[in-house]
Design a protein around this motif. Structure first.
Motif, PDB file in Angstrom:
ATOM      1  N   PRO A  80     -70.991  -9.636 -13.067  1.00 50.60           N
ATOM      2  CA  PRO A  80     -70.073  -9.146 -14.044  1.00 50.60           C
ATOM      3  C   PRO A  80     -68.639  -9.691 -13.768  1.00 50.60           C
ATOM      4  O   PRO A  80     -68.283  -9.858 -12.558  1.00 50.60           O
ATOM      5  CB  PRO A  80     -70.187  -7.815 -14.075  1.00 50.60           C
ATOM      6  N   ILE A  81     -67.896  -9.937 -14.732  1.00 55.18           N
ATOM      7  CA  ILE A  81     -66.534 -10.535 -14.515  1.00 55.18           C
ATOM      8  C   ILE A  81     -65.756  -9.165 -15.127  1.00 55.18           C
ATOM      9  O   ILE A  81     -65.581  -8.694 -16.080  1.00 55.18           O
ATOM     10  CB  ILE A  81     -66.066 -11.387 -15.583  1.00 55.18           C
ATOM     11  N   SER A  82     -64.959  -8.606 -14.098  1.00 55.25           N
ATOM     12  CA  SER A  82     -64.190  -7.302 -14.211  1.00 55.25           C
ATOM     13  C   SER A  82     -63.074  -7.397 -14.864  1.00 55.25           C
ATOM     14  O   SER A  82     -62.751  -6.427 -15.424  1.00 55.25           O
ATOM     15  CB  SER A  82     -64.243  -6.477 -13.051  1.00 55.25           C
ATOM     16  N   THR A  83     -62.234  -8.592 -15.120  1.00 55.34           N
ATOM     17  CA  THR A  83     -61.030  -8.721 -15.520  1.00 55.34           C
ATOM     18  C   THR A  83     -61.157  -8.756 -16.991  1.00 55.34           C
ATOM     19  O   THR A  83     -61.961  -9.276 -17.490  1.00 55.34           O
ATOM     20  CB  THR A  83     -60.085 -10.002 -14.771  1.00 55.34           C
ATOM     21  N   ALA A  84     -59.896  -8.512 -17.648  1.00 54.90           N
ATOM     22  CA  ALA A  84     -59.942  -8.615 -19.149  1.00 54.90           C
ATOM     23  C   ALA A  84     -59.848 -10.012 -19.460  1.00 54.90           C
ATOM     24  O   ALA A  84     -60.316 -10.575 -20.644  1.00 54.90           O
ATOM     25  CB  ALA A  84     -58.861  -8.066 -19.685  1.00 54.90           C
ATOM     26  N   TYR A  85     -59.333 -10.840 -18.669  1.00 55.72           N
ATOM     27  CA  TYR A  85     -59.338 -12.371 -18.756  1.00 55.72           C
ATOM     28  C   TYR A  85     -60.497 -12.906 -18.147  1.00 55.72           C
ATOM     29  O   TYR A  85     -60.433 -12.636 -17.028  1.00 55.72           O
ATOM     30  CB  TYR A  85     -57.860 -13.124 -18.353  1.00 55.72           C
ATOM     31  N   LYS A  86     -61.228 -13.730 -18.868  1.00 60.68           N
ATOM     32  CA  LYS A  86     -62.543 -13.988 -18.316  1.00 60.68           C
ATOM     33  C   LYS A  86     -62.460 -15.719 -17.944  1.00 60.68           C
ATOM     34  O   LYS A  86     -62.749 -16.012 -16.619  1.00 60.68           O
ATOM     35  CB  LYS A  86     -63.482 -14.259 -19.405  1.00 60.68           C
ATOM     36  N   LEU A  87     -62.150 -16.724 -18.910  1.00 62.89           N
ATOM     37  CA  LEU A  87     -62.260 -17.828 -18.457  1.00 62.89           C
ATOM     38  C   LEU A  87     -61.239 -18.355 -17.519  1.00 62.89           C
ATOM     39  O   LEU A  87     -61.402 -19.398 -16.871  1.00 62.89           O
ATOM     40  CB  LEU A  87     -61.920 -18.734 -19.953  1.00 62.89           C
ATOM     41  N   VAL A  88     -59.924 -17.804 -17.361  1.00 57.27           N
ATOM     42  CA  VAL A  88     -58.880 -18.288 -16.360  1.00 57.27           C
ATOM     43  C   VAL A  88     -59.195 -17.401 -15.057  1.00 57.27           C
ATOM     44  O   VAL A  88     -58.200 -17.728 -14.119  1.00 57.27           O
ATOM     45  CB  VAL A  88     -57.613 -18.048 -16.806  1.00 57.27           C
ATOM     46  N   SER A  89     -60.277 -16.578 -14.841  1.00 57.97           N
ATOM     47  CA  SER A  89     -60.284 -15.803 -13.621  1.00 57.97           C
ATOM     48  C   SER A  89     -60.813 -16.577 -12.742  1.00 57.97           C
ATOM     49  O   SER A  89     -61.501 -17.349 -12.773  1.00 57.97           O
ATOM     50  CB  SER A  89     -61.019 -14.539 -13.820  1.00 57.97           C
ATOM     51  N   ARG A  90     -60.300 -16.087 -11.530  1.00 60.98           N
ATOM     52  CA  ARG A  90     -61.032 -16.627 -10.086  1.00 60.98           C
ATOM     53  C   ARG A  90     -62.622 -16.297 -10.057  1.00 60.98           C
ATOM     54  O   ARG A  90     -63.288 -16.816  -9.361  1.00 60.98           O
ATOM     55  CB  ARG A  90     -60.233 -15.995  -8.953  1.00 60.98           C
ATOM     56  N   GLN A  91     -62.879 -15.295 -10.808  1.00 58.92           N
ATOM     57  CA  GLN A  91     -64.235 -14.820 -10.766  1.00 58.92           C
ATOM     58  C   GLN A  91     -64.990 -15.938 -11.564  1.00 58.92           C
ATOM     59  O   GLN A  91     -66.222 -16.122 -11.176  1.00 58.92           O
ATOM     60  CB  GLN A  91     -64.563 -13.405 -11.422  1.00 58.92           C
ATOM     61  N   MET A  92     -64.473 -16.414 -12.417  1.00 61.27           N
ATOM     62  CA  MET A  92     -65.243 -17.542 -13.294  1.00 61.27           C
ATOM     63  C   MET A  92     -65.460 -18.775 -12.580  1.00 61.27           C
ATOM     64  O   MET A  92     -66.435 -19.409 -12.412  1.00 61.27           O
ATOM     65  CB  MET A  92     -64.538 -17.608 -14.566  1.00 61.27           C
ATOM     66  N   LYS A  93     -64.319 -19.074 -11.968  1.00 63.14           N
ATOM     67  CA  LYS A  93     -64.308 -20.418 -11.211  1.00 63.14           C
ATOM     68  C   LYS A  93     -63.518 -20.356  -9.967  1.00 63.14           C
ATOM     69  O   LYS A  93     -62.517 -19.907  -9.747  1.00 63.14           O
ATOM     70  CB  LYS A  93     -63.725 -21.502 -11.845  1.00 63.14           C
ATOM     71  N   LYS A  94     -64.212 -20.462  -8.766  1.00 62.92           N
ATOM     72  CA  LYS A  94     -63.709 -19.895  -7.392  1.00 62.92           C
ATOM     73  C   LYS A  94     -62.825 -21.280  -6.963  1.00 62.92           C
ATOM     74  O   LYS A  94     -61.768 -20.857  -6.088  1.00 62.92           O
ATOM     75  CB  LYS A  94     -64.820 -19.989  -6.369  1.00 62.92           C
ATOM     76  N   GLU A  95     -62.904 -22.309  -7.327  1.00 63.07           N
ATOM     77  CA  GLU A  95     -62.336 -23.529  -6.865  1.00 63.07           C
ATOM     78  C   GLU A  95     -61.082 -23.838  -7.825  1.00 63.07           C
ATOM     79  O   GLU A  95     -60.983 -23.591  -9.085  1.00 63.07           O
ATOM     80  CB  GLU A  95     -63.220 -24.927  -7.219  1.00 63.07           C
ATOM     81  N   ASP A  96     -59.910 -24.298  -7.079  1.00 59.48           N
ATOM     82  CA  ASP A  96     -58.788 -24.455  -8.046  1.00 59.48           C
ATOM     83  C   ASP A  96     -58.871 -25.550  -8.941  1.00 59.48           C
ATOM     84  O   ASP A  96     -59.526 -26.585  -8.740  1.00 59.48           O
ATOM     85  CB  ASP A  96     -57.668 -24.722  -7.048  1.00 59.48           C
ATOM     86  N   THR A  97     -58.362 -25.389 -10.505  1.00 61.70           N
ATOM     87  CA  THR A  97     -58.279 -26.383 -11.302  1.00 61.70           C
ATOM     88  C   THR A  97     -57.260 -27.430 -11.120  1.00 61.70           C
ATOM     89  O   THR A  97     -55.987 -26.976 -10.633  1.00 61.70           O
ATOM     90  CB  THR A  97     -58.040 -25.757 -12.609  1.00 61.70           C
ATOM     91  N   VAL A  98     -57.802 -28.633 -11.142  1.00 59.50           N
ATOM     92  CA  VAL A  98     -56.729 -29.944 -11.031  1.00 59.50           C
ATOM     93  C   VAL A  98     -56.812 -30.416 -12.190  1.00 59.50           C
ATOM     94  O   VAL A  98     -57.720 -30.770 -13.089  1.00 59.50           O
ATOM     95  CB  VAL A  98     -57.225 -30.729  -9.865  1.00 59.50           C
ATOM     96  N   ILE A  99     -55.682 -30.498 -12.794  1.00 61.99           N
ATOM     97  CA  ILE A  99     -55.371 -31.187 -14.234  1.00 61.99           C
ATOM     98  C   ILE A  99     -54.881 -32.313 -14.118  1.00 61.99           C
ATOM     99  O   ILE A  99     -53.665 -32.530 -13.474  1.00 61.99           O
ATOM    100  CB  ILE A  99     -54.154 -30.069 -15.005  1.00 61.99           C
TER     101      ILE A  99
END
Length: 636
Positions: A63-82
């Motif tokens: 489960p993802i416990s935060t209200a923000y899902k897609l931008v959370s560290r739980q959804m993606k552990k690695e840092d996003t590089v843009i």
């Protein structure tokens, strides 16, 4: 929630599962680069845990416990590089966005753009639509301003960042700019956020004047929920009771965000402080705190600026700040992204290496994934090239010489252990060119199997230089046997594969994570000022761009004062000698080659007379490379 899938699950079966879930009303997100086979499930639905677990290939539900899902560290552990053109925001590199608050004229924008590029900016900012507190203040040049920004990009190569204030401007943004900015006053303009999400362009999302971090991340979620993951968070100060600055810069937000989200974080000290003299100190502090980049307002005539003149740096002040950031960045494990005339990736681009033909460009480094050489390659080149390891330094040179690799990256000296003599000898043996350099802070850790204790360790594996750099720790544990290997990553890999609980390795935290090992003791190097200088080698020399450093090798006759005569040439021509290293000439006992680093471009035709003088006083002379070391930008 996150669905953990069987690693052997094929893409075809995964697509079938995604279709089933979409039909059930789920928004399915597949995080990239996680190293796991996972799917993120977003949105309201009545599906039970039993339904998900019954699907073919689903192993577990997280489960993802935060209200923000897609931008959370739980959804993606690695840092996003843009990626924005040749610039990467996030990861191990620091990007600097610079320019005026507002575009006032073509002359003003072009002048500032050329100045900030010269001093190290990687992206150019300038407002065409300006939301102001007073309706009587300058509101921007609107589309005419966007046209000027597009011309700036064409002339300088700098990609453009500008603010969008209304969804009705979306078509203009598509036409003229590269990155859209949503300002503090619009952080919770949800229709504008949705529009930015649908546009798909990278978005700089500034924090609201009185917004909490969670509210800020929820605004980012609006953009991501529309299908746009390219979001850059920008802290620009929040409104408090303090009157001595324009706003209060919340630097504590940086480590908080790093824990909560995978998105990159910028700091805007210009709007945060509102005072020119305060901008540079807060920018330096932001980098030390872990920021991925800076947004700095710069104006060549701030006293005449139509907006935010008091907080705008003069170009020379900006140049000094960039030099400071270049020094600070390696301390926190990052590198400053150089301008288009400074980085190796840019040099390659200038020689015909573009996005369309980048396939196949490769850099070779020593050891295994997770070594410091691997990290140096990643920091220097970003994702511009593919990297792969070689077992020895000679193999690196052979790969570059044969054309199997386009670049090699090798350590040349360490601040604690001294020079890597083998690589000096190989530089003489192989007619390759040094085309760039970087300094990497080396933090050594004792790495072992999970649940292993220090008293259990019987032997430790590491390359000899690592043993030299960790002498105090090893002396304090004399019962531990040292076993030399060729690279730190190789050491960690060997103990992971052997399964021997009494073995440990010295290496990086990244290597421990890659091979699922535990960091038993952190920072065991003798001195925190432990830096390794790496150089990039290629078959061709750098022919364009700023070159402010040269490496040479020469020998002199065995006569009194022979070396002095060479040194006198440097002195008389005001060329600063920053390193001098002697190495024995193989087959000629008691005769030596001298390696020197000079703060000058010795490939410049204007230096021909100097070269002639040097060659008169040497028996052998060769330029190993003239390149941009990144730390000495032109300060007019």
């Amino acid at each position: 929630m996150i669905l953990v899938l069987d690693k052997s699950m094929t893409q075809v079966k995964k697509n079938q599962l995604k279709s089933i879930l979409a039909e059930k009303g789920c928004m399915v997100h597949e995080p990239g680069g996680s190293g796991q086979n996972i799917l993120g499930i977003i949105g309201k639905n009545s599906l039970t845990k039993e339904f998900f677990m019954a699907q073919d290939g689903v192993l577990d539900i997280v489960p993802i416990s935060t209200a923000y899902k897609l931008v959370s560290r739980q959804m993606k552990k690695e840092d996003t590089v843009i990626r924005i053109g040749n610039v990467e925001v996030g990861g191990d590199r620091i990007a600097i966005i610079a320019g005026p608050c507002a575009v006032e004229s073509r002359e003003q924008a072009m002048t500032i753009a050329k100045e900030v590029k010269k001093y190290g900016a990687t992206l150019f900012r300038g407002g065409a639509f300006k939301p102001r507190s007073s309706p009587y203040s300058f509101q921007g040049l609107e589309e005419e301003g966007l046209k000027i920004l597009a011309e700036v990009r064409e002339v300088t190569g700098l990609r453009i960042v500008t603010e969008i204030t209304s969804p009705m401007h979306a078509d203009l943004m598509f036409k003229y700019v590269d990155v859209i900015q949503i300002g503090a006053r619009n952080m919770q303009n949800f229709e504008l956020l949705k529009c930015a999400g649908r546009m798909g362009k990278p978005v700089v999302l500034k924090r609201g004047l009185a917004s909490t971090i969670e509210e800020w991340l929820m605004s980012a979620e609006y953009i991501a929920a529309e299908g746009n993951p390219n979001i850059i968070l920008c802290e620009r100060g929040i409104r408090t009771f303090e009157p001595y600055t324009r706003n209060t810069l919340d630097l504590s937000a940086i480590p908080v965000l790093k824990q909560l989200t995978h998105l990159p974080v910028l700091i805007d000290p210009s709007h945060a402080t509102g005072i020119r003299e305060k901008v540079s100190p807060m920018a330096r502090a932001a980098v030390a705190a872990g920021a991925d980049g800076l947004m700095i307002e710069v104006h060549h005539k701030p006293e005449e600026a139509l907006s935010d003149g008091p907080q705008s740096l003069y170009p020379k002040q900006f140049g000094r700040l960039v030099r400071d950031i270049y020094v600070i960045a390696p301390v926190v494990g990052k590198q400053l992204t150089h301008d288009y005339t400074g980085s190796a990736a840019a040099a390659s681009h200038q020689r015909g290496y573009t996005q369309s033909n980048k396939e196949g460009k490769q850099v070779v480094y020593l050891g295994e994934v997770g070594t410091f050489s691997h990290k140096a390659a990643s920091q220097y080149f970003g994702s511009d090239v593919t990297s792969y390891p070689a077992p020895t330094f000679r193999d690196i040179f052979e790969n570059v010489k044969s054309g199997a690799a386009d670049f090699g990256i090798i350590p040349i000296e360490n601040s604690l252990a001294g020079s890597i003599h083998e690589n000096y000898d190989l530089l003489l043996e192989y007619e390759l060119n040094i085309t760039g350099e970087l300094s990497l802070r080396v933090i050594h850790n004792l790495i072992a199997h999970p649940d292993t204790k220090l008293e259990d360790i019987k032997q430790v594996l590491a390359p000899p230089p690592a043993f030299q750099q960790c002498r105090r720790f090893l002396d304090a544990n004399p019962d531990i046997k040292i076993v030399p290997v060729n690279a730190t990553g190789s050491a960690v890999k060997r103990i992971a594969e052997s399964g021997i609980r009494e073995d440990a390795a010295i290496g990086s935290i990244e290597a421990a994570e890659i091979f699922s090992m535990n960091v038993l003791e952190e920072t065991i190097e003798d001195n925190p000022r432990n830096f390794t200088r790496f150089v990039v080698i290629e078959k061709k020399p750098v022919t364009e761009g700023v070159k402010n450093k040269s490496s040479i090798v020469f020998s002199t006759s065995n006569n009194p004062g022979a070396l002095f005569e060479v040194m006198k040439v440097f002195s008389e021509n005001q060329i600063n000698l920053v390193k001098l290293e002697s190495r024995p000439i193989h087959g000629k006992p008691w005769q030596y080659m001298f390696y020197a680093d000079l703060e000058a471009d010795m490939s410049d035709p204007e230096k021909n007379s100097v070269l002639e003088e040097i060659q008169k006083n040497t028996e052998f002379f060769r330029i190993l490379g003239s390149y941009n070391c990144g730390s000495d930008r032109q300060m007019e």
